[in-house]
Scaffold this motif. Sequence first.
Motif, PDB file in Angstrom:
ATOM      1  N   ILE A  97       0.828  -1.210   0.000  1.00  0.00           N
ATOM      2  CA  ILE A  97       0.000   0.000   0.000  1.00  0.00           C
ATOM      3  C   ILE A  97       0.859   1.256   0.000  1.00  0.00           C
ATOM      4  CG2 ILE A  97      -0.229   0.310   2.491  1.00  0.00           C
ATOM      5  CD1 ILE A  97      -2.990   0.756  -0.163  1.00  0.00           C
ATOM      6  N   ALA A  98       2.132   1.150   0.379  1.00  0.00           N
ATOM      7  CA  ALA A  98       3.020   2.310   0.335  1.00  0.00           C
ATOM      8  C   ALA A  98       3.152   2.835  -1.095  1.00  0.00           C
ATOM      9  CB  ALA A  98       4.401   1.952   0.891  1.00  0.00           C
ATOM     10  N   VAL A  99       3.039   1.927  -2.070  1.00  0.00           N
ATOM     11  CA  VAL A  99       3.055   2.313  -3.482  1.00  0.00           C
ATOM     12  C   VAL A  99       1.643   2.298  -4.051  1.00  0.00           C
ATOM     13  CG1 VAL A  99       3.976   1.750  -5.764  1.00  0.00           C
ATOM     14  CG2 VAL A  99       5.391   1.426  -3.716  1.00  0.00           C
ATOM     15  N   GLY A 100       0.896   1.237  -3.738  1.00  0.00           N
ATOM     16  CA  GLY A 100      -0.503   1.166  -4.160  1.00  0.00           C
ATOM     17  C   GLY A 100      -0.704   0.930  -5.635  1.00  0.00           C
ATOM     18  N   GLN A 101       0.169   0.122  -6.255  1.00  0.00           N
ATOM     19  CA  GLN A 101       0.065  -0.168  -7.682  1.00  0.00           C
ATOM     20  C   GLN A 101       0.209  -1.668  -7.904  1.00  0.00           C
ATOM     21  OE1 GLN A 101      -0.214   2.182 -10.486  1.00  0.00           O
ATOM     22  NE2 GLN A 101      -0.915   3.470  -8.788  1.00  0.00           N
ATOM     23  N   TYR A 102      -0.732  -2.242  -8.691  1.00  0.00           N
ATOM     24  CA  TYR A 102      -0.626  -3.649  -9.051  1.00  0.00           C
ATOM     25  C   TYR A 102       0.273  -3.804 -10.276  1.00  0.00           C
ATOM     26  CZ  TYR A 102      -4.250  -5.450  -5.926  1.00  0.00           C
ATOM     27  OH  TYR A 102      -4.953  -5.838  -4.825  1.00  0.00           O
ATOM     28  N   ALA A 103       1.130  -4.805 -10.239  1.00  0.00           N
ATOM     29  CA  ALA A 103       1.953  -5.114 -11.405  1.00  0.00           C
ATOM     30  C   ALA A 103       1.062  -5.718 -12.504  1.00  0.00           C
ATOM     31  CB  ALA A 103       3.058  -6.094 -11.023  1.00  0.00           C
ATOM     32  N   PRO A 104       1.437  -5.538 -13.782  1.00  0.00           N
ATOM     33  CA  PRO A 104       0.604  -6.078 -14.873  1.00  0.00           C
ATOM     34  C   PRO A 104       0.338  -7.576 -14.759  1.00  0.00           C
ATOM     35  CG  PRO A 104       2.211  -4.523 -15.744  1.00  0.00           C
ATOM     36  CD  PRO A 104       2.546  -4.724 -14.290  1.00  0.00           C
ATOM     37  N   TRP A 105       1.384  -8.331 -14.385  1.00  0.00           N
ATOM     38  CA  TRP A 105       1.180  -9.780 -14.273  1.00  0.00           C
ATOM     39  C   TRP A 105       0.226 -10.123 -13.137  1.00  0.00           C
ATOM     40  CZ3 TRP A 105       2.461 -12.243  -9.765  1.00  0.00           C
ATOM     41  CH2 TRP A 105       3.315 -11.562  -8.891  1.00  0.00           C
ATOM     42  N   THR A 106       0.223  -9.318 -12.070  1.00  0.00           N
ATOM     43  CA  THR A 106      -0.727  -9.529 -10.974  1.00  0.00           C
ATOM     44  C   THR A 106      -2.148  -9.273 -11.445  1.00  0.00           C
ATOM     45  OG1 THR A 106       0.980  -8.825  -9.391  1.00  0.00           O
ATOM     46  CG2 THR A 106      -1.305  -8.889  -8.622  1.00  0.00           C
ATOM     47  N   ILE A 107      -2.347  -8.221 -12.242  1.00  0.00           N
ATOM     48  CA  ILE A 107      -3.672  -7.900 -12.767  1.00  0.00           C
ATOM     49  C   ILE A 107      -4.197  -9.043 -13.628  1.00  0.00           C
ATOM     50  CG2 ILE A 107      -4.918  -6.356 -14.339  1.00  0.00           C
ATOM     51  CD1 ILE A 107      -3.168  -4.076 -13.357  1.00  0.00           C
ATOM     52  N   VAL A 108      -3.327  -9.605 -14.455  1.00  0.00           N
ATOM     53  CA  VAL A 108      -3.749 -10.713 -15.325  1.00  0.00           C
ATOM     54  C   VAL A 108      -4.157 -11.926 -14.502  1.00  0.00           C
ATOM     55  CG1 VAL A 108      -2.967 -12.340 -17.083  1.00  0.00           C
ATOM     56  CG2 VAL A 108      -2.346  -9.921 -17.264  1.00  0.00           C
ATOM     57  N   ILE A 109      -3.371 -12.244 -13.472  1.00  0.00           N
ATOM     58  CA  ILE A 109      -3.695 -13.405 -12.633  1.00  0.00           C
ATOM     59  C   ILE A 109      -5.016 -13.197 -11.903  1.00  0.00           C
ATOM     60  CG2 ILE A 109      -2.969 -14.706 -10.594  1.00  0.00           C
ATOM     61  CD1 ILE A 109      -0.086 -14.321 -11.486  1.00  0.00           C
ATOM     62  N   VAL A 110      -5.208 -11.992 -11.340  1.00  0.00           N
ATOM     63  CA  VAL A 110      -6.457 -11.698 -10.632  1.00  0.00           C
ATOM     64  C   VAL A 110      -7.649 -11.779 -11.580  1.00  0.00           C
ATOM     65  CG1 VAL A 110      -7.749  -9.887  -9.427  1.00  0.00           C
ATOM     66  CG2 VAL A 110      -5.356 -10.300  -8.861  1.00  0.00           C
ATOM     67  N   ALA A 111      -7.499 -11.258 -12.796  1.00  0.00           N
ATOM     68  CA  ALA A 111      -8.596 -11.298 -13.767  1.00  0.00           C
ATOM     69  C   ALA A 111      -8.927 -12.726 -14.174  1.00  0.00           C
ATOM     70  CB  ALA A 111      -8.223 -10.466 -14.992  1.00  0.00           C
ATOM     71  N   ILE A 112      -7.897 -13.567 -14.339  1.00  0.00           N
ATOM     72  CA  ILE A 112      -8.142 -14.975 -14.691  1.00  0.00           C
ATOM     73  C   ILE A 112      -8.890 -15.680 -13.561  1.00  0.00           C
ATOM     74  CG2 ILE A 112      -7.014 -17.198 -15.090  1.00  0.00           C
ATOM     75  CD1 ILE A 112      -4.812 -15.692 -16.578  1.00  0.00           C
ATOM     76  N   LEU A 113      -8.460 -15.454 -12.327  1.00  0.00           N
ATOM     77  CA  LEU A 113      -9.139 -16.080 -11.191  1.00  0.00           C
ATOM     78  C   LEU A 113     -10.578 -15.592 -11.079  1.00  0.00           C
ATOM     79  CD1 LEU A 113      -6.327 -15.975  -8.461  1.00  0.00           C
ATOM     80  CD2 LEU A 113      -7.190 -17.970  -9.694  1.00  0.00           C
ATOM     81  N   ALA A 114     -10.815 -14.293 -11.283  1.00  0.00           N
ATOM     82  CA  ALA A 114     -12.182 -13.760 -11.214  1.00  0.00           C
ATOM     83  C   ALA A 114     -13.061 -14.380 -12.284  1.00  0.00           C
ATOM     84  CB  ALA A 114     -12.148 -12.245 -11.348  1.00  0.00           C
ATOM     85  N   GLY A 115     -12.532 -14.490 -13.507  1.00  0.00           N
ATOM     86  CA  GLY A 115     -13.312 -15.113 -14.576  1.00  0.00           C
ATOM     87  C   GLY A 115     -13.615 -16.569 -14.308  1.00  0.00           C
ATOM     88  N   PHE A 116     -12.635 -17.289 -13.775  1.00  0.00           N
ATOM     89  CA  PHE A 116     -12.848 -18.703 -13.470  1.00  0.00           C
ATOM     90  C   PHE A 116     -13.904 -18.879 -12.381  1.00  0.00           C
ATOM     91  CE2 PHE A 116     -11.789 -22.354 -10.781  1.00  0.00           C
ATOM     92  CZ  PHE A 116     -11.924 -23.382 -11.702  1.00  0.00           C
ATOM     93  N   LEU A 117     -13.817 -18.086 -11.316  1.00  0.00           N
ATOM     94  CA  LEU A 117     -14.761 -18.218 -10.212  1.00  0.00           C
ATOM     95  C   LEU A 117     -16.180 -17.851 -10.639  1.00  0.00           C
ATOM     96  CD1 LEU A 117     -12.644 -16.765  -7.265  1.00  0.00           C
ATOM     97  CD2 LEU A 117     -13.220 -19.151  -7.687  1.00  0.00           C
ATOM     98  N   LEU A 118     -16.339 -16.766 -11.398  1.00  0.00           N
ATOM     99  CA  LEU A 118     -17.686 -16.341 -11.782  1.00  0.00           C
ATOM    100  C   LEU A 118     -18.344 -17.334 -12.722  1.00  0.00           C
ATOM    101  CD1 LEU A 118     -19.712 -14.110 -11.310  1.00  0.00           C
ATOM    102  CD2 LEU A 118     -18.844 -12.937 -13.334  1.00  0.00           C
ATOM    103  N   GLN A 119     -17.614 -17.882 -13.677  1.00  0.00           N
ATOM    104  CA  GLN A 119     -18.222 -18.877 -14.559  1.00  0.00           C
ATOM    105  C   GLN A 119     -18.581 -20.152 -13.804  1.00  0.00           C
ATOM    106  OE1 GLN A 119     -16.938 -21.952 -15.858  1.00  0.00           O
ATOM    107  NE2 GLN A 119     -15.116 -21.905 -14.509  1.00  0.00           N
TER     108      GLN A 119
END
Length: 506
Positions: free
Chosen positions: A168-190
């Motif tokens: 939180i000191a920086v408060g920025q997600y790395a691109p690879w983290t965003i991709v992983i989170v998006a994949i997990l969100a898509g998998f869980l919702l489907q």
Amino acid sequence: MLKFILRRIGASALVLLGASLLMFFLTINSGDPLKDLRESNVQNKQQLMDQRSALLRLDDSPWERYWDWLSGVGGCFTGNCDLGVTINGVDVLGLTQQAATSTLRLITVATLLAIVVGIALGILTAIRQYSGFDYSITFSAFLFFSLPVFWAATLLKEFAAIQYNNWIAVGQYAPWTIVIVAILAGFLLQAVLGGTTRRRLITAAATFAFVTVMLFVFNALDWWRNPMFGIAGVLVVSAAAGVLVAALVVGLRNRRALYAALTTAVVGTVAYVAFAPMLVNDPSWLLLAVLFVVAIVVSVAIGAAWGGYARKQVMLVTGITGLITSIMVVADILIAHWASFLSIKSRPISTIGSQTPNFTGGFWEQVLDMGTQILLPTILLTLVSVATHSRYTRSSMLETLNQDYVRTARSKGLSEREVIVKHAFRNALIPITTIVAFDFAALIGGAVITEQVFGWKGMGALFQDGLNAVDPAPVMAFFLVTGVAAVLMNLVADIAYAALDPRIRR
């Protein structure tokens, strides 16, 4: 119903009386309260031993000591409460008030979250029996249920506190983290929504795209350190929640219920704008409580005005919508104060204590401080309880869905929503009420370990200190608070039984 409640209260009082007697005698016989003084080399050892013996009344019989404690507790009904003093001469009543406030705050939040989340997951897994979602929740439930509390607490401290505070000191997600989170969100919702393979792929792809875009936008706006939600966000979320509640309770065919829910969301948002100066500028807990009661009353009144032939159901819809709207208003205010809170406390998630010592900040910053302090132990207790609630709810729902009256309801052409909400859900709640009551008592016992791991000065610390010193006053204070809370929860479960099934009253 009144006779039923009075009988339960009488039985509960007898249970408390017998348990208190057993607890008192076990405590005073668990060791020697003078052991530390006997091993001491101080010159006035005998004088100190005599003082402690007089303070604890060791020369009196155990029955006399118990009767004095019971008389002091009886004085609580007349305003002269006396729980005795500790081995060091400190008034136990004051210690108990502080400790009970800390522990019951933790237990109440964890219990409410566990009930809502656990029952919801149990119903969904019962409806989606033997699906991938069902297997995933089942695996997670057994995993959380079997986790050692101290080990899970250590993991939470490391990843949800220390690592989060670094991030939180920086408060920025790395691109690879965003991709992983998006994949997990898509998998869980489907997995939750299910459907054909084509529908699952579309759901997963749409969720992946949406989450990816939103996280990149949040990074660009520095949203994690300077978040914003706003009036529009409150209105949209409240209206969406109102539509969902209306769909679950009465169905979207009932336009009156739908319009009532939307009206409640709009009125709540307009009221937020009107009362914003009072809410934002250091309000009091009393003011928030009064405004909350007014919000619920107005919401129910809107339901009564729109109700028509289904007035009670519409009032339930608007009442729940008003509750959600109130929560969203408070959430928006807290989000708006997050940046100022970070300026005061740069590492927001603490791992020790129930509040930050010498914390300086306004009313809402103090609320955020208490919220971040209670976050980790609440998550820990909730995960364990959700596992229990979800499994019992699933089992109860499956048993209910196989009953003849449910098959009859389906054969009459009722929608699946009506079959589940009106016929199956209420009857499935009957055995769950027992689990909720027992789980509350189990949470209190689990909180003793949780409080020790997270350094909370609650009822667990009071109990442990008293037991280690063979001091019955703190131990009995722990029993009084936790025992009464557990018995009250069982009493509530009995009353809920009678409300769900009138035959039980007889």
